[in-house]
Design an enzyme around this catalytic site. Structure first.
Site, PDB file in Angstrom:
ATOM      1  N   GLY A   1      -1.157   7.906  -6.397  1.00  0.00           N
ATOM      2  CA  GLY A   1      -0.143   8.732  -5.761  1.00  0.00           C
ATOM      3  C   GLY A   1      -0.561  10.167  -5.524  1.00  0.00           C
ATOM      4  O   GLY A   1       0.190  10.945  -4.933  1.00  0.00           O
TER       5      GLY A   1
ATOM      6  N   GLU B   1      -1.035   8.126   8.352  1.00  0.00           N
ATOM      7  CA  GLU B   1      -0.422   6.834   8.630  1.00  0.00           C
ATOM      8  C   GLU B   1       1.058   7.041   8.924  1.00  0.00           C
ATOM      9  O   GLU B   1       1.699   7.929   8.338  1.00  0.00           O
ATOM     10  CB  GLU B   1      -0.534   5.888   7.423  1.00  0.00           C
TER      11      GLU B   1
ATOM     12  N   ASN C   1      -8.526  -2.185  -3.667  1.00  0.00           N
ATOM     13  CA  ASN C   1      -8.936  -1.765  -4.999  1.00  0.00           C
ATOM     14  C   ASN C   1     -10.090  -2.653  -5.435  1.00  0.00           C
ATOM     15  O   ASN C   1      -9.933  -3.867  -5.585  1.00  0.00           O
ATOM     16  CB  ASN C   1      -7.773  -1.881  -5.992  1.00  0.00           C
TER      17      ASN C   1
ATOM     18  N   ARG D   1     -11.667  -3.499  -8.086  1.00  0.00           N
ATOM     19  CA  ARG D   1     -11.697  -3.637  -9.548  1.00  0.00           C
ATOM     20  C   ARG D   1     -10.612  -4.614  -9.961  1.00  0.00           C
ATOM     21  O   ARG D   1      -9.820  -5.069  -9.136  1.00  0.00           O
ATOM     22  CB  ARG D   1     -11.422  -2.285 -10.202  1.00  0.00           C
TER      23      ARG D   1
ATOM     24  N   VAL E   1      -4.222  -3.582 -13.128  1.00  0.00           N
ATOM     25  CA  VAL E   1      -3.341  -3.633 -14.300  1.00  0.00           C
ATOM     26  C   VAL E   1      -2.492  -4.902 -14.269  1.00  0.00           C
ATOM     27  O   VAL E   1      -2.282  -5.559 -15.283  1.00  0.00           O
ATOM     28  CB  VAL E   1      -2.431  -2.388 -14.346  1.00  0.00           C
TER      29      VAL E   1
END
Length: 462
Positions: free
Chosen positions: A166, A201, A291, A293, A296
């Site tokens: 964010g 955007e 992302n 990776r 979470v």
């Protein structure tokens, strides 16, 4: 080559999660830790542990040199970065491989390309994946930003090309606001990520946040369906579920298929997530970022597919091909994850570090709690406030919500305030129960209901 000893370059619940997956694969583990985490559960569970520096993350978990030295000293042949810290740092991935070790994740050049949001947007367009109307690349000057915004229409979102969480994001309702907010976003992004690059955007109002989990081995790619993460506070996810209650079968196939195309186009290796905004008024979806990776919220995907994503990452990094085929994957039931943070939701989510005096964790069918806690554990004030993730699985979404209500009612951590009361209240809300939420839904709800989320020290509603 197969991995024999894995160094875990992270902390908290994800470090515990990686350790368990590696041990089940017969791989020895090395846990690096800061001075503040010397007594952590991750350190206790690992085969070996190495102190890499002071509590401050910049001097420990972000100290690539210290991590690589720990790997060399212990004879580790691979490094798993988890999420956060150095997980999406292309230079670190390169350095691991240059040192003759395996980086458990995509190659550095893939991280570099897909971690740059403007470059990732271009890659999506080249793969035929729809993107949100906006700038074709980085903004070059205020005049160019104004021209683009006038063309696509306000409001527009000014976004940092690097980083996440964010930061480096602003929303401008008109040209004057754009002129004021763009320099602020650039300054924040440069301070946080060392890169002040921005792009624009169009804001998709009342959009849902939907992401697709993919796995690739460098050649083949499969998707493991989608997760919905629309319940967010300050652009931070608090409640994730799979599958999305908004998608029909045809849209799901199109959305997930586009994610596979994009991942294949960059030769993706490892676990990754491709994120979209979904407009449920029109049924259109738009790529926003990738992302590179583990996420979470990966456990909800594990619960509906039966695939151990962390173990699969480790196998792929060791040279094994994908162990799952697309034809073998199917959605089984519904899963929800909520993030249990050491925060007081009745006091504007103020962090609440302290000592875990005692706890009672929920159990029973379809309940999982991924955490890093034990009685007497001192929650350090230096890092993210995430304590653990409560995950439930049910035969249907209604069943999963009922199971979540039951599990939260059993949850107790003495000595701390936690976000548990938030999820008890959300599970009772009619709009949440019907799935009628979007990315802007939670914050107004909190303004009306936040004061009622008082709790006792055990983390349950008073």
């Amino acid at each position: 080559m197969p991995i024999n000893k894995l160094l875990i370059a992270n902390r908290g619940e994800i470090a515990v999660r990686i350790n368990r997956a590696a041990r089940e694969l017969g791989i020895r583990t090395v846990q690096v830790h800061s001075a503040a985490d010397a007594d952590s559960l991750a350190v206790e569970l690992a085969d070996e542990a190495v102190d890499i520096g002071p509590p401050a993350a910049a001097k420990s978990y972000l100290n690539a040199g210290a991590i690589l030295e720990a790997a060399r000293e212990t004879g580790a042949d691979a490094v798993h970065p988890g999420y956060g810290f150095l997980a999406e740092n292309a230079e670190f991935a390169d350095a691991v491989e240059t040192a003759g070790m395996i980086f458990v994740g995509p190659r550095g050049d893939t991280i570099r390309r897909m971690g740059d949001k403007a470059a990732a947007r271009q890659a999506a367009q080249e793969a035929g994946v729809p993107t949100v109307p906006g700038s074709d690349g980085l903004l070059t000057d205020p005049g160019a930003a104004r021209a683009i915004a006038d063309k696509i229409g306000y409001p527009v979102m000014i976004k940092a090309t690097a980083g996440g969480g964010g930061r480096g994001i602003r929303i401008a309702q008109n040209g004057d606001e754009l002129d004021t907010l763009a320099p602020q976003a650039a300054s924040e992004a440069n301070a946080a990520f060392g890169d002040g690059g921005l792009y624009l955007e169009k804001v998709i109002e009342r959009a849902r946040h939907i992401e697709v989990q993919i796995l690739g081995d460098g050649n083949e790619v499969v998707h493991l369906f989608e997760r919905e993460c629309s319940l967010q506070r300050r652009r931070q996810k608090v409640w994730e579920e799979a599958p999305s209650p908004a998608l029909d079968a045809e849209t799901r196939e199109a959305l997930c298929g586009s994610a596979v195309r994009l991942a294949k186009s960059v030769g993706y290796r490892g676990a990754g997530t491709i994120e979209y905004l979904y407009d449920d008024k029109t049924g259109e979806f738009y790529f926003i970022e990738m992302n590179t990776r583990i996420q979470v919220e990966h456990p909800v995907t594990e619960e509906i597919t039966g695939v151990d994503l962390v173990a699969e990452m480790i196998r792929i990094a060791g040279g094994a091909p994908l162990s799952v085929r697309q034809a073998d994957l199917a959605i089984k039931g519904h899963a929800i994850e909520v993030r249990i943070n050491a925060e007081d939701p009745a006091n504007n989510f103020m962090p609440f570090p302290g000592v875990v005096a005692d706890f009672r964790f929920p159990g029973g069918p379809g309940v999982r709690f991924d955490h890093m806690l034990y009685p007497g554990y001192q929650i350090p004030p230096f890092y993210d406030s995430l304590l653990g993730k409560l995950i439930v699985h049910g035969e249907s979404r209604e069943h999963a919500i009922a199971r979540l209500q039951r599990a939260v009612s059993e949850f107790r951590i003495d000595g701390l305030k936690t976000t548990a009361p938030l999820f008890s209240a959300l599970a009772e809300d009619a709009e949440v129960r019907s799935g009628a939420v979007h990315t802007g839904w939670l914050e107004p709800w909190l303004e009306d209901n936040g004061a009622g989320l008082a709790q006792n020290e055990g983390g349950l509603a008073a």
